[in-house]
Design a protein around this motif. Structure first.
Motif, mmCIF file in Angstrom:
data_model
loop_
_atom_site.group_PDB
_atom_site.id
_atom_site.type_symbol
_atom_site.label_atom_id
_atom_site.label_comp_id
_atom_site.label_asym_id
_atom_site.label_seq_id
_atom_site.Cartn_x
_atom_site.Cartn_y
_atom_site.Cartn_z
ATOM 1 N N ALA A 122 85.174 122.095 67.052
ATOM 2 C CA ALA A 122 84.909 123.517 67.217
ATOM 3 C C ALA A 122 86.216 124.314 67.196
ATOM 4 O O ALA A 122 87.308 123.753 67.314
ATOM 5 N N ARG A 123 86.070 125.636 67.063
ATOM 6 C CA ARG A 123 87.248 126.518 67.073
ATOM 7 C C ARG A 123 86.960 127.706 67.986
ATOM 8 O O ARG A 123 85.849 128.228 68.033
ATOM 9 N N PRO A 124 87.979 128.163 68.741
ATOM 10 C CA PRO A 124 87.786 129.331 69.603
ATOM 11 C C PRO A 124 87.728 130.613 68.779
ATOM 12 O O PRO A 124 88.419 130.738 67.768
ATOM 13 N N THR A 125 86.888 131.544 69.197
ATOM 14 C CA THR A 125 86.768 132.822 68.489
ATOM 15 C C THR A 125 87.037 134.009 69.409
ATOM 16 O O THR A 125 86.945 135.155 68.977
ATOM 17 N N GLY A 126 87.372 133.766 70.656
ATOM 18 C CA GLY A 126 87.628 134.862 71.589
ATOM 19 C C GLY A 126 87.538 134.369 73.017
ATOM 20 O O GLY A 126 87.505 133.166 73.280
ATOM 21 N N GLY A 127 87.503 135.326 73.949
ATOM 22 C CA GLY A 127 87.459 134.977 75.357
ATOM 23 C C GLY A 127 88.854 134.805 75.934
ATOM 24 O O GLY A 127 89.864 134.941 75.237
ATOM 25 N N ILE A 128 88.893 134.474 77.210
ATOM 26 C CA ILE A 128 90.165 134.280 77.922
ATOM 27 C C ILE A 128 90.124 132.924 78.599
ATOM 28 O O ILE A 128 89.160 132.592 79.307
#
Length: 324
Positions: A122-128
């Motif tokens: 998977a890959r991150p697309t946002g958030g903190i």
């Protein structure tokens, strides 16, 4: 017309898609299998592997009492009504604080049909990224660590293989990108692309003949014997019903695709599985083994593109691995 329908169905499965399951060609003896229900008779787990451009892995620190303080990949049980992707995104948000998108299914792990884990790259697309200040019952924090220097203690060492599998896929993808297809199913079942390849590289595919010719589907049982034997038991059961297996070598290569809906109480899954059948005795065999009964037959794949795709997937093991 039958051949055209089979060609379309095979092309769809090879492309990682598939079709709805309306009936099964093989099922455990006794009562018809009951529809599966999450949290009642099946458990599905989702797990995400994130690799950064700096070759770092995203890990979360566990908050559960039995493993508190240890590190693991973001993972958790699916909830009723969720799709597989929705469950993955929820778990990653709860445990790591990040929004994400799955890139591909990396592997499927099973402990019998009632416990199945879906592993994604998977890959991150946002958030903190979650810090220790946001510690809660889901996790204590999340952090990126070099792939070759993971923190200790790990909750379990089974994730080491999954991290390496993701790294290998990034370097050289062994199978096309595969994501779950949202198609309904009531059972845990497998659609077989069961193949026989001649010495001249001609490929035959086993088909079910009850009704319209189709790729056969076998239902997995939830009884103790099929739990102990794993999901391969359902594959062997179907093949045993139409072939003399003691003359043959059967190999389950892996997955071509995954189907699940999750909504409307449709908790079942269908795994589209690539299987090879070969004669045990050495020698040149240019015809597939004889089929017993009238419910199955061999279909000689004449379409050059489909035959080429099948040979490529067979020779390169270009499938999602299934591990037990």
């Amino acid at each position: 017309m039958a051949s055209e329908g089979l060609a379309g169905a095979l092309a769809s499965v090879l492309a990682g898609q598939g079709s709805s399951v309306h009936s099964c060609d093989s099922a455990p003896a006794g009562e018809p299998p009951a529809p599966v229900r999450l949290r009642k008779n099946v458990c599905y787990v989702v797990l995400a592997v994130f690799l950064s451009e700096q070759d770092e892995v995203l890990l979360i620190q566990e908050a559960k009492r039995e493993c508190r303080g240890s590190w693991y990949l973001p993972a958790g049980r699916m909830e009723p009504g969720e799709t597989i992707v929705e469950a993955l995104q929820r778990e990653v948000k709860e445990e790591a604080g990040l929004h994400c998108e799955p890139e591909t299914l990396l592997s499927v792990e099973e402990r019998g049909p009632s416990w199945v884990r879906f592993v994604f790259l998977a890959r991150p697309t946002g958030g903190i990224l979650k810090t220790s200040k946001e510690a809660d019952a889901e996790s204590l924090q999340a952090a990126w660590y070099p792939r070759t220097s993971l923190p200790t203690p790990l909750r379990a060492h089974d994730i080491l293989h999954l991290v390496e599998l993701a790294a290998q896929y990034r370097q050289q993808a062994r199978h096309p990108l595969i994501l779950p297809q949202e198609l309904p199913c009531d059972l845990v079942c497998q659609r077989l692309v069961a193949t026989f390849t001649s010495s001249a590289q001609t490929v035959w595919v086993l088909v079910g003949t009850v009704g319209m010719p189709h790729l056969p589907v076998t239902a997995c049982g939830l009884d103790p014997m099929e739990q102990r034997g794993g999901m391969k038991m359902a594959v062997l059961r179907l093949l045993q019903e139409c072939l003399t297996l003691h003359h043959l070598v059967v190999e389950i290569k892996g997955l071509l695709g995954l189907q699940h809906l999750g909504r409307d109480h449709s908790d079942g899954i269908c795994l589209n599985v690539l299987v090879t059948v070969a004669f045990r005795s050495p020698g040149i065999q240019d015809e597939p083994p004889k089929v017993r009964g009238e419910n199955f037959s061999w279909w000689k794949v004449m379409e050059e593109d489909l035959q080429s795709q099948l040979l490529q997937r067979l020779q390169g093991s270009s499938v999602v691995p299934v591990n037990r």
